[in-house]
Design a protein around this motif. Structure first.
Motif, PDB file in Angstrom:
ATOM      1  N   THR A  52     -58.853  91.950  98.849  1.00  0.00           N
ATOM      2  CA  THR A  52     -57.459  91.679  99.192  1.00  0.00           C
ATOM      3  C   THR A  52     -56.628  92.234  98.050  1.00  0.00           C
ATOM      4  N   THR A  53     -55.590  92.949  98.379  1.00  0.00           N
ATOM      5  CA  THR A  53     -54.763  93.573  97.353  1.00  0.00           C
ATOM      6  C   THR A  53     -53.331  93.077  97.469  1.00  0.00           C
ATOM      7  N   PHE A  54     -52.571  93.300  96.417  1.00  0.00           N
ATOM      8  CA  PHE A  54     -51.176  92.886  96.406  1.00  0.00           C
ATOM      9  C   PHE A  54     -50.413  93.819  95.478  1.00  0.00           C
ATOM     10  N   ASP A  55     -49.442  94.516  96.012  1.00  0.00           N
ATOM     11  CA  ASP A  55     -48.650  95.449  95.214  1.00  0.00           C
ATOM     12  C   ASP A  55     -47.421  94.702  94.695  1.00  0.00           C
ATOM     13  N   GLN A  56     -47.522  94.221  93.465  1.00  0.00           N
ATOM     14  CA  GLN A  56     -46.446  93.409  92.895  1.00  0.00           C
ATOM     15  C   GLN A  56     -45.127  94.169  92.778  1.00  0.00           C
ATOM     16  N   GLU A  57     -45.215  95.447  92.437  1.00  0.00           N
ATOM     17  CA  GLU A  57     -43.997  96.244  92.280  1.00  0.00           C
ATOM     18  C   GLU A  57     -43.235  96.357  93.603  1.00  0.00           C
ATOM     19  N   LEU A  58     -43.949  96.711  94.656  1.00  0.00           N
ATOM     20  CA  LEU A  58     -43.292  96.820  95.964  1.00  0.00           C
ATOM     21  C   LEU A  58     -42.864  95.462  96.492  1.00  0.00           C
ATOM     22  N   ALA A  59     -43.675  94.434  96.250  1.00  0.00           N
ATOM     23  CA  ALA A  59     -43.317  93.086  96.707  1.00  0.00           C
ATOM     24  C   ALA A  59     -42.047  92.605  96.010  1.00  0.00           C
ATOM     25  N   ALA A  60     -41.903  92.913  94.721  1.00  0.00           N
ATOM     26  CA  ALA A  60     -40.695  92.512  93.989  1.00  0.00           C
ATOM     27  C   ALA A  60     -39.469  93.206  94.559  1.00  0.00           C
ATOM     28  N   GLN A  61     -39.658  94.433  95.015  1.00  0.00           N
ATOM     29  CA  GLN A  61     -38.531  95.197  95.539  1.00  0.00           C
ATOM     30  C   GLN A  61     -38.221  94.850  96.994  1.00  0.00           C
ATOM     31  N   TYR A  62     -39.250  94.616  97.808  1.00  0.00           N
ATOM     32  CA  TYR A  62     -39.048  94.472  99.249  1.00  0.00           C
ATOM     33  C   TYR A  62     -39.522  93.147  99.852  1.00  0.00           C
ATOM     34  N   GLY A  63     -40.392  92.444  99.175  1.00  0.00           N
ATOM     35  CA  GLY A  63     -41.022  91.259  99.756  1.00  0.00           C
ATOM     36  C   GLY A  63     -40.144  90.034  99.754  1.00  0.00           C
ATOM     37  N   ALA A  64     -40.507  89.095 100.634  1.00  0.00           N
ATOM     38  CA  ALA A  64     -39.821  87.812 100.681  1.00  0.00           C
ATOM     39  C   ALA A  64     -40.153  87.017  99.424  1.00  0.00           C
ATOM     40  N   GLU A  65     -39.296  86.106  99.071  1.00  0.00           N
ATOM     41  CA  GLU A  65     -39.498  85.249  97.906  1.00  0.00           C
ATOM     42  C   GLU A  65     -40.822  84.499  98.057  1.00  0.00           C
ATOM     43  N   GLY A  66     -41.619  84.526  96.997  1.00  0.00           N
ATOM     44  CA  GLY A  66     -42.878  83.790  97.001  1.00  0.00           C
ATOM     45  C   GLY A  66     -44.041  84.503  97.671  1.00  0.00           C
ATOM     46  N   LEU A  67     -43.838  85.749  98.100  1.00  0.00           N
ATOM     47  CA  LEU A  67     -44.912  86.488  98.757  1.00  0.00           C
ATOM     48  C   LEU A  67     -46.069  86.699  97.798  1.00  0.00           C
ATOM     49  N   GLY A  68     -47.273  86.546  98.309  1.00  0.00           N
ATOM     50  CA  GLY A  68     -48.480  86.759  97.514  1.00  0.00           C
ATOM     51  C   GLY A  68     -49.521  87.461  98.349  1.00  0.00           C
ATOM     52  N   PRO A  69     -50.753  87.514  97.869  1.00  0.00           N
ATOM     53  CA  PRO A  69     -51.828  88.142  98.641  1.00  0.00           C
ATOM     54  C   PRO A  69     -51.971  87.496 100.023  1.00  0.00           C
ATOM     55  N   CYS A  70     -52.594  88.193 100.929  1.00  0.00           N
ATOM     56  CA  CYS A  70     -52.787  87.716 102.301  1.00  0.00           C
ATOM     57  C   CYS A  70     -53.366  86.300 102.311  1.00  0.00           C
ATOM     58  N   PRO A  71     -52.722  85.379 103.021  1.00  0.00           N
ATOM     59  CA  PRO A  71     -53.231  84.005 103.071  1.00  0.00           C
ATOM     60  C   PRO A  71     -54.323  83.801 104.128  1.00  0.00           C
TER      61      PRO A  71
END
Length: 115
Positions: free
Chosen positions: A11-30
């Motif tokens: 499971t991966t998580f792109d923190q840079e893109l999530a900070a720019q585009y993701g909803a607040e509190g988004l993390g790796p796939c639940p």
């Protein structure tokens, strides 16, 4: 038709893109966890993410019908026969899966509705 074994590799998580585009509190796939194993064929395995199934179904379908007995495509993708490495289409937190053909026969486990 044979069943396919689907193993969650990563499971991966792109923190840079999530900070720019993701909803607040988004993390790796639940929904999917590394090491989980599912068996699929004509139907989505129970507990498997709907969106991930849409992304990998064509590989499960092909392998369950005998494709990839040598290697997929032109031999320039996966070196192991009967295997595909795929991911879901979540651009912020993709899940990477290994799909393997098995020798286990599929059986329809529902009663078709007739009109």
């Amino acid at each position: 038709m044979k069943k396919c074994k689907i193993t969650i590799l990563k499971t991966t998580f792109d923190q840079e893109l999530a900070a720019q585009y993701g909803a607040e509190g988004l993390g790796p796939c639940p929904m999917m966890k590394e090491g989980q194993v599912f068996f699929g064929d004509y139907a989505k395995p129970e507990g498997f993410c709907d969106e991930a199934w849409k992304a990998v179904y064509q590989y499960v379908f092909a392998l369950s019908h005998g494709a990839g007995k040598d290697v997929f495509y032109y031999g320039d993708w996966i070196r192991t026969p009967g295997v595909a490495i795929c991911s879901c289409n979540d651009g912020l937190r993709p899940v990477i899966m290994k799909i393997e053909a098995t020798d286990e026969e599929s059986a329809i486990d529902y009663t078709p509705v007739t009109r």
